[in-house]
Design an enzyme around this catalytic site. Sequence first.
Site, PDB file in Angstrom:
ATOM      1  NE  ARG A 113      -4.515  -1.283   0.132  1.00 28.86           N
ATOM      2  CZ  ARG A 113      -4.487  -2.530  -0.733  1.00 28.86           C
ATOM      3  NH1 ARG A 113      -3.484  -2.711  -1.585  1.00 28.86           N
ATOM      4  NH2 ARG A 113      -5.598  -3.101  -0.409  1.00 28.86           N
ATOM      5  CD  GLU A 163      -3.040   3.110  -5.472  1.00 24.96           C
ATOM      6  OE1 GLU A 163      -4.032   2.764  -5.837  1.00 24.96           O
ATOM      7  OE2 GLU A 163      -2.144   2.608  -4.826  1.00 24.96           O
ATOM      8  CG  HIS A 221      -3.177  -0.624  -6.601  1.00 26.29           C
ATOM      9  ND1 HIS A 221      -3.591   0.044  -5.638  1.00 26.29           N
ATOM     10  CD2 HIS A 221      -3.203  -2.215  -6.388  1.00 26.29           C
ATOM     11  CE1 HIS A 221      -3.808  -0.976  -4.612  1.00 26.29           C
ATOM     12  NE2 HIS A 221      -3.619  -2.172  -5.107  1.00 26.29           N
TER      13      HIS A 221
HETATM   14  P1  NAP Z   1      -0.924 -11.265   4.935  1.00 25.55           P
HETATM   15  O1  NAP Z   1      -1.001 -12.757   4.536  1.00 25.55           O
HETATM   16  O2  NAP Z   1      -1.670 -10.698   6.003  1.00 25.55           O
HETATM   17  O3  NAP Z   1       0.548 -11.112   5.282  1.00 25.55           O
HETATM   18  C1  NAP Z   1       0.837  -9.659   5.680  1.00 25.55           C
HETATM   19  C2  NAP Z   1       2.219  -9.777   6.544  1.00 25.55           C
HETATM   20  O4  NAP Z   1       2.516  -8.512   7.140  1.00 25.55           O
HETATM   21  C3  NAP Z   1       1.929 -10.715   7.630  1.00 25.55           C
HETATM   22  O5  NAP Z   1       2.972 -11.931   7.515  1.00 25.55           O
HETATM   23  C4  NAP Z   1       2.126  -9.862   8.789  1.00 25.55           C
HETATM   24  O6  NAP Z   1       2.705 -10.418   9.950  1.00 25.55           O
HETATM   25  C5  NAP Z   1       3.026  -8.890   8.395  1.00 25.55           C
HETATM   26  N1  NAP Z   1       3.024  -7.784   9.142  1.00 25.55           N
HETATM   27  C6  NAP Z   1       2.011  -6.917   9.665  1.00 25.55           C
HETATM   28  N2  NAP Z   1       2.547  -5.859  10.399  1.00 25.55           N
HETATM   29  C7  NAP Z   1       3.951  -5.664   9.906  1.00 25.55           C
HETATM   30  C8  NAP Z   1       4.877  -4.820  10.251  1.00 25.55           C
HETATM   31  N3  NAP Z   1       4.720  -3.652  11.313  1.00 25.55           N
HETATM   32  N4  NAP Z   1       6.060  -4.829   9.711  1.00 25.55           N
HETATM   33  C9  NAP Z   1       6.412  -6.155   9.028  1.00 25.55           C
HETATM   34  N5  NAP Z   1       5.463  -7.076   8.688  1.00 25.55           N
HETATM   35  C10 NAP Z   1       4.079  -6.857   9.299  1.00 25.55           C
HETATM   36  O7  NAP Z   1      -1.440 -10.434   3.708  1.00 25.55           O
HETATM   37  P2  NAP Z   1      -1.053 -10.612   2.078  1.00 25.55           P
HETATM   38  O8  NAP Z   1      -2.398 -11.486   1.250  1.00 25.55           O
HETATM   39  O9  NAP Z   1       0.201 -11.190   1.935  1.00 25.55           O
HETATM   40  O10 NAP Z   1      -1.086  -9.257   1.573  1.00 25.55           O
HETATM   41  C11 NAP Z   1      -0.476  -8.238   2.070  1.00 25.55           C
HETATM   42  C12 NAP Z   1      -0.614  -6.755   1.616  1.00 25.55           C
HETATM   43  O11 NAP Z   1      -0.752  -6.433   0.167  1.00 25.55           O
HETATM   44  C13 NAP Z   1      -2.348  -6.600   1.870  1.00 25.55           C
HETATM   45  O12 NAP Z   1      -2.382  -6.123   2.857  1.00 25.55           O
HETATM   46  C14 NAP Z   1      -2.664  -5.621   0.629  1.00 25.55           C
HETATM   47  O13 NAP Z   1      -2.420  -4.239   1.032  1.00 25.55           O
HETATM   48  C15 NAP Z   1      -1.472  -5.815  -0.540  1.00 25.55           C
HETATM   49  N6  NAP Z   1      -1.746  -6.454  -1.885  1.00 25.55           N
HETATM   50  C16 NAP Z   1      -1.670  -5.551  -2.865  1.00 25.55           C
HETATM   51  C17 NAP Z   1      -1.892  -5.870  -3.923  1.00 25.55           C
HETATM   52  C18 NAP Z   1      -1.645  -4.971  -5.130  1.00 25.55           C
HETATM   53  O14 NAP Z   1      -2.733  -4.921  -6.080  1.00 25.55           O
HETATM   54  N7  NAP Z   1      -0.567  -4.321  -5.474  1.00 25.55           N
HETATM   55  C19 NAP Z   1      -2.371  -7.082  -4.196  1.00 25.55           C
HETATM   56  C20 NAP Z   1      -2.761  -7.931  -3.064  1.00 25.55           C
HETATM   57  C21 NAP Z   1      -2.545  -7.561  -1.731  1.00 25.55           C
HETATM   58  P3  NAP Z   1       1.510 -11.212  11.125  1.00 25.55           P
HETATM   59  O15 NAP Z   1       0.830 -12.265  10.190  1.00 25.55           O
HETATM   60  O16 NAP Z   1       2.473 -11.707  12.199  1.00 25.55           O
HETATM   61  O17 NAP Z   1       0.567 -10.290  11.709  1.00 25.55           O
END
Ligand code: NAP
Length: 331
Positions: free
Chosen positions: A239, A268, A287
């Site tokens: 994000r 954005e 995005h």
């Molecule tokens: P996820 O499985 O929930 O992974 C997020 C990870 O970030 C978790 O391992 C979490 O740890 C960790 N985290 C939380 N707070 C943190 C911090 N302060 N410092 C470092 N790591 C931290 O989510 P995901 O499915 O991988 O998606 C991640 C993000 O990608 C989404 O939230 C979304 O905003 C973004 N996204 C963007 C696109 C795009 O089109 N560009 C597409 C999909 C997703 P814990 O599990 O220990 O809490």
Amino acid sequence: MFPMARVFVTRRIPQSALDRLQAEATVDVWPEPLPPPYEELRRRVADCEGLLCLLTDRIDADLIAAAPRLRVISQMAVGYDNIDVAAATARGIPVGHTPGVLTETTADLTWALLLATARRLLDGVRSIEAGQWRTWDPLGLLGTDVHGATLGIVGLGRIGAAVARRAVGFGMCILYTGPREKPDVAAGVGATYVDFDTLLRESDIVSIHCPLTPETRHLFDARAFARMKPGAILINTARGGIVDHEALLEAVRSGHLGGAGLDVTEPEPLPADHPLMHQERVIVTPHIGSATVRTRTRMANMAVDNLLAGLRGERLPYCVNPEVYTKNGRG
Ligand code: NAP
């Protein structure tokens, strides 16, 4: 089954998903290419039982309060930082999202951006377009090696781990940071858990995969960039709000960073005249992390699964605030 249920869908979504929704509810679809303005969104949701929204919609406490019949909010995205989940929970409204189904697609895009940024693909294309390709230049368009480099992953969740799996094929040393160790995932890719500052200090390429939260807003600020290796590259497909863009611009302009690849920005879109859009060594994509036909269709269907479950009074298959069920004894 519940023909009177009214649903607002904030943009056109893949038709197969819309068809399923329209078979079971009265559906109002925002027909414009741009998101509904906030006041219009609020007005349209006011008498709805269900809302299918996107990350471009601000779903705040006022909007939720203005929709007394609202029973389910279903977001067609995995991130949900645009939704006041606490306000929804307080009303007992479950909020759905679409985790997992876009993981590999977003990891692919992350790698496209990573390689393109490290090897300065856009600078190369721009130089051709500007008529500057005159010869093979021993000193021209020099980038950063990806193979064998150290990759720092901020957030080894679903997408972070998928990015790490791809890095194994490039013989990279993988570091990761986050609130807690992920020993099982890390062991599978040979990743080492380090604190944030160590990751900044030791990584040649840093890739952001944590959610946007109050804690991660501007996690990458001038202080963080100063701690990164000279010549390091930053990739952000999470994000935009996680990165302070003014500080990033300064870090690239000064030559301290070797480049940045951004699929997400704040705001954005970035204004067309924003310096980051025209900065050498920086690539901005609009995005498009999850933007494939198959994945967007799956996301839309998952969002519809959540929405229909909510309308039926069933538990959402992918719920970000499952505490609504225990709180309300619906468990
Ligand atoms: P996820 O499985 O929930 O992974 C997020 C990870 O970030 C978790 O391992 C979490 O740890 C960790 N985290 C939380 N707070 C943190 C911090 N302060 N410092 C470092 N790591 C931290 O989510 P995901 O499915 O991988 O998606 C991640 C993000 O990608 C989404 O939230 C979304 O905003 C973004 N996204 C963007 C696109 C795009 O089109 N560009 C597409 C999909 C997703 P814990 O599990 O220990 O809490």
